[in-house]
Design a protein around this motif. Sequence first.
Motif, PDB file in Angstrom:
ATOM      1  N   SER A  49       9.912   7.183  10.726  1.00 49.06           N
ATOM      2  CA  SER A  49      11.173   6.626  10.247  1.00 49.06           C
ATOM      3  C   SER A  49      11.210   6.642   8.725  1.00 49.06           C
ATOM      4  CB  SER A  49      11.366   5.203  10.775  1.00 49.06           C
ATOM      5  OG  SER A  49      10.319   4.350  10.317  1.00 49.06           O
ATOM      6  N   ILE A  50      12.409   6.498   8.161  1.00 50.13           N
ATOM      7  CA  ILE A  50      12.594   6.579   6.716  1.00 50.13           C
ATOM      8  C   ILE A  50      12.947   5.192   6.176  1.00 50.13           C
ATOM      9  CG2 ILE A  50      13.873   7.643   4.838  1.00 50.13           C
ATOM     10  CD1 ILE A  50      12.106   9.576   6.355  1.00 50.13           C
ATOM     11  N   VAL A  51      12.225   4.763   5.175  1.00 52.58           N
ATOM     12  CA  VAL A  51      12.505   3.531   4.444  1.00 52.58           C
ATOM     13  C   VAL A  51      12.744   3.915   2.999  1.00 52.58           C
ATOM     14  CG1 VAL A  51      11.651   1.271   3.741  1.00 52.58           C
ATOM     15  CG2 VAL A  51      11.100   2.141   6.011  1.00 52.58           C
ATOM     16  N   SER A  52      13.988   3.735   2.546  1.00 52.02           N
ATOM     17  CA  SER A  52      14.381   4.222   1.230  1.00 52.02           C
ATOM     18  C   SER A  52      14.131   5.728   1.178  1.00 52.02           C
ATOM     19  CB  SER A  52      13.636   3.468   0.127  1.00 52.02           C
ATOM     20  OG  SER A  52      14.105   3.853  -1.143  1.00 52.02           O
ATOM     21  N   PHE A  53      13.296   6.219   0.255  1.00 57.19           N
ATOM     22  CA  PHE A  53      13.000   7.649   0.170  1.00 57.19           C
ATOM     23  C   PHE A  53      11.602   7.969   0.716  1.00 57.19           C
ATOM     24  CE2 PHE A  53      16.199   6.985  -3.143  1.00 57.19           C
ATOM     25  CZ  PHE A  53      17.107   7.984  -2.814  1.00 57.19           C
ATOM     26  N   GLY A  82       3.194   5.285   3.247  1.00 56.21           N
ATOM     27  CA  GLY A  82       4.477   5.953   3.089  1.00 56.21           C
ATOM     28  C   GLY A  82       4.357   7.169   2.200  1.00 56.21           C
ATOM     29  N   THR A  83       5.083   8.211   2.554  1.00 57.47           N
ATOM     30  CA  THR A  83       5.055   9.451   1.775  1.00 57.47           C
ATOM     31  C   THR A  83       6.482   9.774   1.321  1.00 57.47           C
ATOM     32  OG1 THR A  83       3.223  10.265   3.140  1.00 57.47           O
ATOM     33  CG2 THR A  83       4.399  11.885   1.800  1.00 57.47           C
ATOM     34  N   SER A  94      11.106  -5.357   3.359  1.00 54.88           N
ATOM     35  CA  SER A  94      10.221  -4.199   3.193  1.00 54.88           C
ATOM     36  C   SER A  94       9.865  -4.076   1.725  1.00 54.88           C
ATOM     37  CB  SER A  94      10.899  -2.912   3.685  1.00 54.88           C
ATOM     38  OG  SER A  94      11.118  -2.962   5.081  1.00 54.88           O
ATOM     39  N   LEU A  95       8.558  -4.154   1.429  1.00 53.99           N
ATOM     40  CA  LEU A  95       8.069  -4.062   0.055  1.00 53.99           C
ATOM     41  C   LEU A  95       7.395  -2.706  -0.118  1.00 53.99           C
ATOM     42  CD1 LEU A  95       8.494  -7.129   0.511  1.00 53.99           C
ATOM     43  CD2 LEU A  95       6.471  -7.529  -0.900  1.00 53.99           C
ATOM     44  N   ILE A  96       7.863  -1.924  -1.084  1.00 51.45           N
ATOM     45  CA  ILE A  96       7.280  -0.614  -1.367  1.00 51.45           C
ATOM     46  C   ILE A  96       6.417  -0.756  -2.607  1.00 51.45           C
ATOM     47  CG2 ILE A  96       7.769   1.796  -1.909  1.00 51.45           C
ATOM     48  CD1 ILE A  96      10.430   1.473  -0.428  1.00 51.45           C
ATOM     49  N   MET A  97       5.093  -0.609  -2.431  1.00 48.34           N
ATOM     50  CA  MET A  97       4.126  -0.893  -3.488  1.00 48.34           C
ATOM     51  C   MET A  97       3.265   0.325  -3.757  1.00 48.34           C
ATOM     52  SD  MET A  97       2.941  -4.641  -2.094  1.00 48.34           S
ATOM     53  CE  MET A  97       2.455  -3.943  -0.526  1.00 48.34           C
ATOM     54  N   GLU A  98       2.577   0.278  -4.890  1.00 44.87           N
ATOM     55  CA  GLU A  98       1.656   1.368  -5.206  1.00 44.87           C
ATOM     56  C   GLU A  98       0.503   1.377  -4.202  1.00 44.87           C
ATOM     57  OE1 GLU A  98      -1.014   1.142  -8.571  1.00 44.87           O
ATOM     58  OE2 GLU A  98      -0.491  -0.964  -8.893  1.00 44.87           O
ATOM     59  N   TYR A  99      -0.019   2.571  -3.974  1.00 46.81           N
ATOM     60  CA  TYR A  99      -1.106   2.736  -2.997  1.00 46.81           C
ATOM     61  C   TYR A  99      -2.225   3.541  -3.648  1.00 46.81           C
ATOM     62  CZ  TYR A  99      -3.473   3.993   1.379  1.00 46.81           C
ATOM     63  OH  TYR A  99      -4.392   4.170   2.392  1.00 46.81           O
ATOM     64  N   SER A 116       8.149  14.691  -2.121  1.00 47.03           N
ATOM     65  CA  SER A 116       6.848  14.996  -2.712  1.00 47.03           C
ATOM     66  C   SER A 116       5.749  14.373  -1.854  1.00 47.03           C
ATOM     67  CB  SER A 116       6.754  14.462  -4.151  1.00 47.03           C
ATOM     68  OG  SER A 116       5.468  14.659  -4.673  1.00 47.03           O
ATOM     69  N   GLU A 117       4.983  15.227  -1.190  1.00 51.80           N
ATOM     70  CA  GLU A 117       3.929  14.722  -0.311  1.00 51.80           C
ATOM     71  C   GLU A 117       2.777  14.088  -1.099  1.00 51.80           C
ATOM     72  OE1 GLU A 117       2.621  17.834   2.185  1.00 51.80           O
ATOM     73  OE2 GLU A 117       4.509  17.983   3.318  1.00 51.80           O
ATOM     74  N   LYS A 118       2.685  14.377  -2.360  1.00 53.87           N
ATOM     75  CA  LYS A 118       1.606  13.813  -3.170  1.00 53.87           C
ATOM     76  C   LYS A 118       1.865  12.355  -3.553  1.00 53.87           C
ATOM     77  CE  LYS A 118       0.121  18.198  -5.203  1.00 53.87           C
ATOM     78  NZ  LYS A 118      -0.132  18.933  -6.462  1.00 53.87           N
ATOM     79  N   LEU A 119       3.107  11.930  -3.481  1.00 52.74           N
ATOM     80  CA  LEU A 119       3.442  10.567  -3.884  1.00 52.74           C
ATOM     81  C   LEU A 119       3.301   9.641  -2.675  1.00 52.74           C
ATOM     82  CD1 LEU A 119       4.391   8.582  -5.993  1.00 52.74           C
ATOM     83  CD2 LEU A 119       6.762   9.227  -5.489  1.00 52.74           C
ATOM     84  N   LYS A 120       2.252   8.830  -2.710  1.00 50.86           N
ATOM     85  CA  LYS A 120       1.969   7.911  -1.608  1.00 50.86           C
ATOM     86  C   LYS A 120       2.270   6.471  -2.044  1.00 50.86           C
ATOM     87  CE  LYS A 120       0.018  11.051   1.118  1.00 50.86           C
ATOM     88  NZ  LYS A 120       0.529  11.424   2.459  1.00 50.86           N
TER      89      LYS A 120
END
Length: 468
Positions: free
Chosen positions: A203-207, A225-226, A291-296, A230-234
């Motif tokens: 599923s998609i959350v934001s981008f 999340g990817t 939903s919190l999108i954080m650095e990984y 850009s698959e490199k951005l996790k």
Amino acid sequence: MKASSPPNSMENNQKDKPTEGKKGKAARPLFRRVHEAVKRPFFACCNPDRVVCLTAQTDALDDPEARPVPGPFRITQRCPVCLPGQVCEDPELPSCVPGSSGIKHLDPERVPDSPSLNLCDTEPDHVESQFVPEEESLPEQDQVSADLESVPVEEGPSEIEQEPEDVVLPGSVSGSVSGSEQIVSEAASDTEPEPEIELPQGSIVSFYEVGHLIASGKFSKVYEGTHVFSEKLKVAIKCIPKRRADRYLDIAGHCKPVLAEVALMLRLGEAPSCPNIIQLHQWLEDESSFSLIMEYPEPCRTLEDFILFSGPVSEGQARLFMLQAVQAVKHCSERGVYHGDIRSGNILVTLHTLQLKFIDFRCARLITSEGFKSSEYQGSDAYTPYEVIRQSVFHAEAANVWAMGVLLFEIMHRYLPFDSFDEIQHGYIRMDPTLSTACHDLIYRCLSRNPAHRLTLEQLEEHRWMKA
């Protein structure tokens, strides 16, 4: 010679009969008196058909063997059916036990000594319990050390002061501690059942496309999340179901209150940010969840897993970890934020660089000069400061320094210094004798039971072990 005539014999017999009758008449009064004496206890003299109710002897109460059998509850209505040794003052009142006509009279020697036996009392319309549980006495334990100074402190209400029945370390704080309560590994939790929220993989959350589950706790789930371009951005996507107990804060730029965890992470992320605190990139809210999108930081693992599975940690490596941990705590304090649940499981280690990052601000709160109520402490039991158990109020800086002392001990020994709340209050620390005296001194001074004698964050940072 002439035989005696029969008439003379008849005359002799008639002479003997009056003598025998006189004897029978003399014996009848004797038997009558014996008969009256036997039946007198059972029948009234005026009405032989009525049973006499004998009056209970009050001096029987002085006999300990004649007292009623104790039970957990006392039925306080009057009852005509009395067990051995019990006094029923008014036998004319109806039975206080439903169906009392079927109650059997028990032999006094066979009355069971059972706490579940219900007795009738003489006080009407009042129910009370006879059973009073005895308080459990705890064994005395050794003091932490000469450096861990115990001081008289006020007793205050605290959630972690539980009844002496259960509760274990490292784990959730529930009620009253006491005694031999063991420590479990998770943080405190509410009694409210948690709603289940899951993000379907793909599923998609934001981008970002939701990947595999990274971690799952009682309050949230974290997914990888990817970025769709850009698959490199996790990133790490933390899904938090909404609960009635959620806290919200007003922050500038938002028309309505924001979830406290989000609000405090936004405050900590303002420039200049700290590299040792996880960054919040974006957050979203719907009807049922956040939903919190954080650095990984990939690859990474928690400091707890690093300690357990990466082998012994040298003092030099431990010093590197502690310097970063102190910087993260100082940044939180400067922004007026108390993390509330500092522990090795809430710190990430980036494997390539050994950089630490504090995560999970669910228990975070704004620092106030009045401190916090001990009953509102939500951190890990294994890291619970002494004053949280013994006092009604605790302060953020002293609690943070205590957590730093527990963390350093865990890094160096690969286990926690305290196994129970009893040990936090009365135990002593068993240190590895191969560690330097400066390391011993730093741990002892961070774990001083008196918050006033504990190091400050500045003193901790300037300690000679940290400067070595």
